[in-house]
Motif scaffolding. Structure first.
Motif, PDB file in Angstrom:
ATOM      1  N   LEU A  53      27.107 -18.233  -6.187  1.00 22.53           N
ATOM      2  CA  LEU A  53      26.464 -17.202  -7.008  1.00 22.53           C
ATOM      3  C   LEU A  53      24.941 -17.299  -7.055  1.00 22.53           C
ATOM      4  O   LEU A  53      24.266 -16.277  -7.216  1.00 22.53           O
ATOM      5  CB  LEU A  53      27.010 -17.253  -8.446  1.00 22.53           C
ATOM      6  CG  LEU A  53      28.483 -16.945  -8.654  1.00 22.53           C
ATOM      7  CD1 LEU A  53      28.786 -16.919 -10.150  1.00 22.53           C
ATOM      8  CD2 LEU A  53      28.884 -15.635  -8.006  1.00 22.53           C
ATOM      9  N   TRP A  54      24.399 -18.498  -6.977  1.00 16.94           N
ATOM     10  CA  TRP A  54      22.970 -18.703  -7.254  1.00 16.94           C
ATOM     11  C   TRP A  54      22.066 -17.799  -6.417  1.00 16.94           C
ATOM     12  O   TRP A  54      21.197 -17.110  -6.949  1.00 16.94           O
ATOM     13  CB  TRP A  54      22.602 -20.166  -7.044  1.00 16.94           C
ATOM     14  CG  TRP A  54      21.192 -20.489  -7.453  1.00 16.94           C
ATOM     15  CD1 TRP A  54      20.076 -20.485  -6.665  1.00 16.94           C
ATOM     16  CD2 TRP A  54      20.743 -20.838  -8.769  1.00 16.94           C
ATOM     17  NE1 TRP A  54      18.961 -20.823  -7.398  1.00 16.94           N
ATOM     18  CE2 TRP A  54      19.346 -21.043  -8.692  1.00 16.94           C
ATOM     19  CE3 TRP A  54      21.389 -21.008  -9.992  1.00 16.94           C
ATOM     20  CZ2 TRP A  54      18.587 -21.403  -9.792  1.00 16.94           C
ATOM     21  CZ3 TRP A  54      20.627 -21.370 -11.092  1.00 16.94           C
ATOM     22  CH2 TRP A  54      19.253 -21.564 -10.986  1.00 16.94           C
ATOM     23  N   ASP A  55      22.283 -17.778  -5.114  1.00 15.77           N
ATOM     24  CA  ASP A  55      21.403 -17.010  -4.235  1.00 15.77           C
ATOM     25  C   ASP A  55      21.576 -15.499  -4.391  1.00 15.77           C
ATOM     26  O   ASP A  55      20.709 -14.729  -3.964  1.00 15.77           O
ATOM     27  CB  ASP A  55      21.650 -17.394  -2.768  1.00 15.77           C
ATOM     28  CG  ASP A  55      21.134 -18.789  -2.447  1.00 15.77           C
ATOM     29  OD1 ASP A  55      20.325 -19.323  -3.235  1.00 15.77           O
ATOM     30  OD2 ASP A  55      21.560 -19.354  -1.420  1.00 15.77           O
ATOM     31  N   SER A  56      22.666 -15.078  -5.014  1.00 17.85           N
ATOM     32  CA  SER A  56      22.894 -13.649  -5.231  1.00 17.85           C
ATOM     33  C   SER A  56      22.200 -13.122  -6.482  1.00 17.85           C
ATOM     34  O   SER A  56      21.904 -11.932  -6.570  1.00 17.85           O
ATOM     35  CB  SER A  56      24.403 -13.364  -5.330  1.00 17.85           C
ATOM     36  OG  SER A  56      25.056 -13.682  -4.120  1.00 17.85           O
ATOM     37  N   TYR A  57      21.948 -14.001  -7.459  1.00 16.64           N
ATOM     38  CA  TYR A  57      21.447 -13.524  -8.749  1.00 16.64           C
ATOM     39  C   TYR A  57      20.105 -14.125  -9.168  1.00 16.64           C
ATOM     40  O   TYR A  57      19.339 -13.470  -9.874  1.00 16.64           O
ATOM     41  CB  TYR A  57      22.499 -13.814  -9.840  1.00 16.64           C
ATOM     42  CG  TYR A  57      23.789 -13.072  -9.605  1.00 16.64           C
ATOM     43  CD1 TYR A  57      23.920 -11.730  -9.943  1.00 16.64           C
ATOM     44  CD2 TYR A  57      24.870 -13.701  -9.004  1.00 16.64           C
ATOM     45  CE1 TYR A  57      25.094 -11.041  -9.703  1.00 16.64           C
ATOM     46  CE2 TYR A  57      26.063 -13.021  -8.762  1.00 16.64           C
ATOM     47  CZ  TYR A  57      26.166 -11.683  -9.125  1.00 16.64           C
ATOM     48  OH  TYR A  57      27.324 -11.002  -8.873  1.00 16.64           O
ATOM     49  N   TYR A  58      19.814 -15.363  -8.752  1.00 12.57           N
ATOM     50  CA  TYR A  58      18.572 -15.990  -9.226  1.00 12.57           C
ATOM     51  C   TYR A  58      17.305 -15.335  -8.677  1.00 12.57           C
ATOM     52  O   TYR A  58      16.339 -15.142  -9.450  1.00 12.57           O
ATOM     53  CB  TYR A  58      18.560 -17.489  -8.901  1.00 12.57           C
ATOM     54  CG  TYR A  58      17.275 -18.149  -9.326  1.00 12.57           C
ATOM     55  CD1 TYR A  58      17.016 -18.390 -10.678  1.00 12.57           C
ATOM     56  CD2 TYR A  58      16.300 -18.491  -8.392  1.00 12.57           C
ATOM     57  CE1 TYR A  58      15.823 -18.966 -11.078  1.00 12.57           C
ATOM     58  CE2 TYR A  58      15.109 -19.068  -8.786  1.00 12.57           C
ATOM     59  CZ  TYR A  58      14.873 -19.299 -10.130  1.00 12.57           C
ATOM     60  OH  TYR A  58      13.686 -19.857 -10.521  1.00 12.57           O
TER      61      TYR A  58
ATOM     62  N   TRP B 285      18.534 -14.728 -18.804  1.00 11.23           N
ATOM     63  CA  TRP B 285      19.637 -15.170 -17.953  1.00 11.23           C
ATOM     64  C   TRP B 285      20.483 -13.986 -17.508  1.00 11.23           C
ATOM     65  O   TRP B 285      20.402 -12.900 -18.054  1.00 11.23           O
ATOM     66  CB  TRP B 285      20.513 -16.179 -18.692  1.00 11.23           C
ATOM     67  CG  TRP B 285      21.138 -15.640 -19.947  1.00 11.23           C
ATOM     68  CD1 TRP B 285      22.176 -14.731 -20.055  1.00 11.23           C
ATOM     69  CD2 TRP B 285      20.776 -15.975 -21.299  1.00 11.23           C
ATOM     70  NE1 TRP B 285      22.481 -14.492 -21.372  1.00 11.23           N
ATOM     71  CE2 TRP B 285      21.638 -15.246 -22.160  1.00 11.23           C
ATOM     72  CE3 TRP B 285      19.833 -16.834 -21.852  1.00 11.23           C
ATOM     73  CZ2 TRP B 285      21.566 -15.348 -23.547  1.00 11.23           C
ATOM     74  CZ3 TRP B 285      19.764 -16.917 -23.239  1.00 11.23           C
ATOM     75  CH2 TRP B 285      20.619 -16.181 -24.071  1.00 11.23           C
ATOM     76  N   VAL B 286      21.288 -14.238 -16.484  1.00  8.44           N
ATOM     77  CA  VAL B 286      22.313 -13.297 -16.032  1.00  8.44           C
ATOM     78  C   VAL B 286      23.654 -13.988 -16.200  1.00  8.44           C
ATOM     79  O   VAL B 286      23.850 -15.104 -15.696  1.00  8.44           O
ATOM     80  CB  VAL B 286      22.105 -12.893 -14.558  1.00  8.44           C
ATOM     81  CG1 VAL B 286      23.285 -12.037 -14.064  1.00  8.44           C
ATOM     82  CG2 VAL B 286      20.799 -12.129 -14.388  1.00  8.44           C
ATOM     83  N   ASP B 287      24.567 -13.352 -16.915  1.00  9.95           N
ATOM     84  CA  ASP B 287      25.931 -13.850 -17.050  1.00  9.95           C
ATOM     85  C   ASP B 287      26.812 -13.165 -16.002  1.00  9.95           C
ATOM     86  O   ASP B 287      26.723 -11.949 -15.809  1.00  9.95           O
ATOM     87  CB  ASP B 287      26.486 -13.575 -18.438  1.00  9.95           C
ATOM     88  CG  ASP B 287      25.980 -14.555 -19.482  1.00  9.95           C
ATOM     89  OD1 ASP B 287      25.395 -15.589 -19.086  1.00  9.95           O
ATOM     90  OD2 ASP B 287      26.164 -14.297 -20.684  1.00  9.95           O
ATOM     91  N   VAL B 288      27.656 -13.952 -15.350  1.00  5.36           N
ATOM     92  CA  VAL B 288      28.557 -13.441 -14.319  1.00  5.36           C
ATOM     93  C   VAL B 288      29.980 -13.863 -14.672  1.00  5.36           C
ATOM     94  O   VAL B 288      30.252 -15.065 -14.795  1.00  5.36           O
ATOM     95  CB  VAL B 288      28.189 -13.983 -12.924  1.00  5.36           C
ATOM     96  CG1 VAL B 288      29.117 -13.389 -11.859  1.00  5.36           C
ATOM     97  CG2 VAL B 288      26.727 -13.694 -12.592  1.00  5.36           C
TER      98      VAL B 288
END
Length: 214
Positions: free
Chosen positions: A25-30, A84-87
């Motif tokens: 997930l990190w590289d998709s949202y950070y 932050w982004v919650d997924v």
């Protein structure tokens, strides 16, 4: 019973899920979050990743556990606000598939929500919660109930040093998308309107309301 749950996840499984989910997930949202914070709130103090929930549950009635939960990708700024982004994710241990149900991105990045304004900023970002699981349509596959909490301001009674937070809540129902090519695909089937999470009985003439970002 075709259902079961594992309320307590072992430390070994928790570590496995955290490593796996972060890697995917990190590289998709950070990067988008970091870009949105460029030049805001004094810059970034640190970034972080955490799992707010890892819940074992047989979502697809295949007598094997899926692991659903909320991953948070966030930044602590030097001026104080956290963004932050919650997924909400579902990991199928059986076939190592990871699916995404929903994120808090729309609530965070919509310009009208002003989470990147430095005028009266909210300390917190919108939060996604998994509120429950249920087989509403009796097809032996569980639906997932989510809640979005969005801080919008604070209310203070004149002469009182305390303030009450104003938070809007919205609930969602996510179901399996049986028309999709992937068996791991979910879709939103229903949502409520945004509404105040709580009410405080006060005289409106005595209340000063500050809306974050305005």
């Amino acid at each position: 019973m075709h259902r079961g749950d594992k309320v307590v996840v072992s430390p070994e499984l928790l570590s496995q899920v955290q490593t796996l989910v972060k890697a995917r997930l990190w590289d998709s949202y950070y990067p988008r979050l970091a870009k949105a914070l460029e030049g805001k709130f004094g810059g970034s103090s640190k970034s972080y990743f955490e799992l707010g929930l890892v819940q074992g549950v047989d979502l697809d009635n295949q007598r094997s556990f899926d692991y659903a939960g909320v991953a948070r990708i966030g930044v602590v700024t030097k001026a104080g606000p956290w963004r932050w982004v919650d997924v909400v994710y579902c990991w199928s241990k059986k076939d190592d598939g990871l699916s995404i149900l929903a994120t808090s991105e729309d609530a965070l990045y919509k310009p009208e929500h002003r989470f990147f304004s430095e005028k009266f900023p909210s300390l917190w970002a919108p939060s996604l919660l998994v509120s429950g699981f249920s087989d509403f349509d009796k097809d032996k596959q569980l639906e997932v109930i989510l809640s979005l909490l969005r801080p919008v301001g604070s209310a203070q009674v004149r002469g009182d040093s305390r303030s009450e937070p104003i938070t809007l809540r919205q609930n969602f129902l996510y179901v399996w998308d049986k028309t999709a090519s992937s068996s791991l695909t979910w879709r939103e089937a229903y949502r409520t309107v945004e509404h105040e999470e709580s009410f405080v009985e006060v005289d409106p003439a005595l209340v000063n309301i500050v809306r974050f970002g305005e």
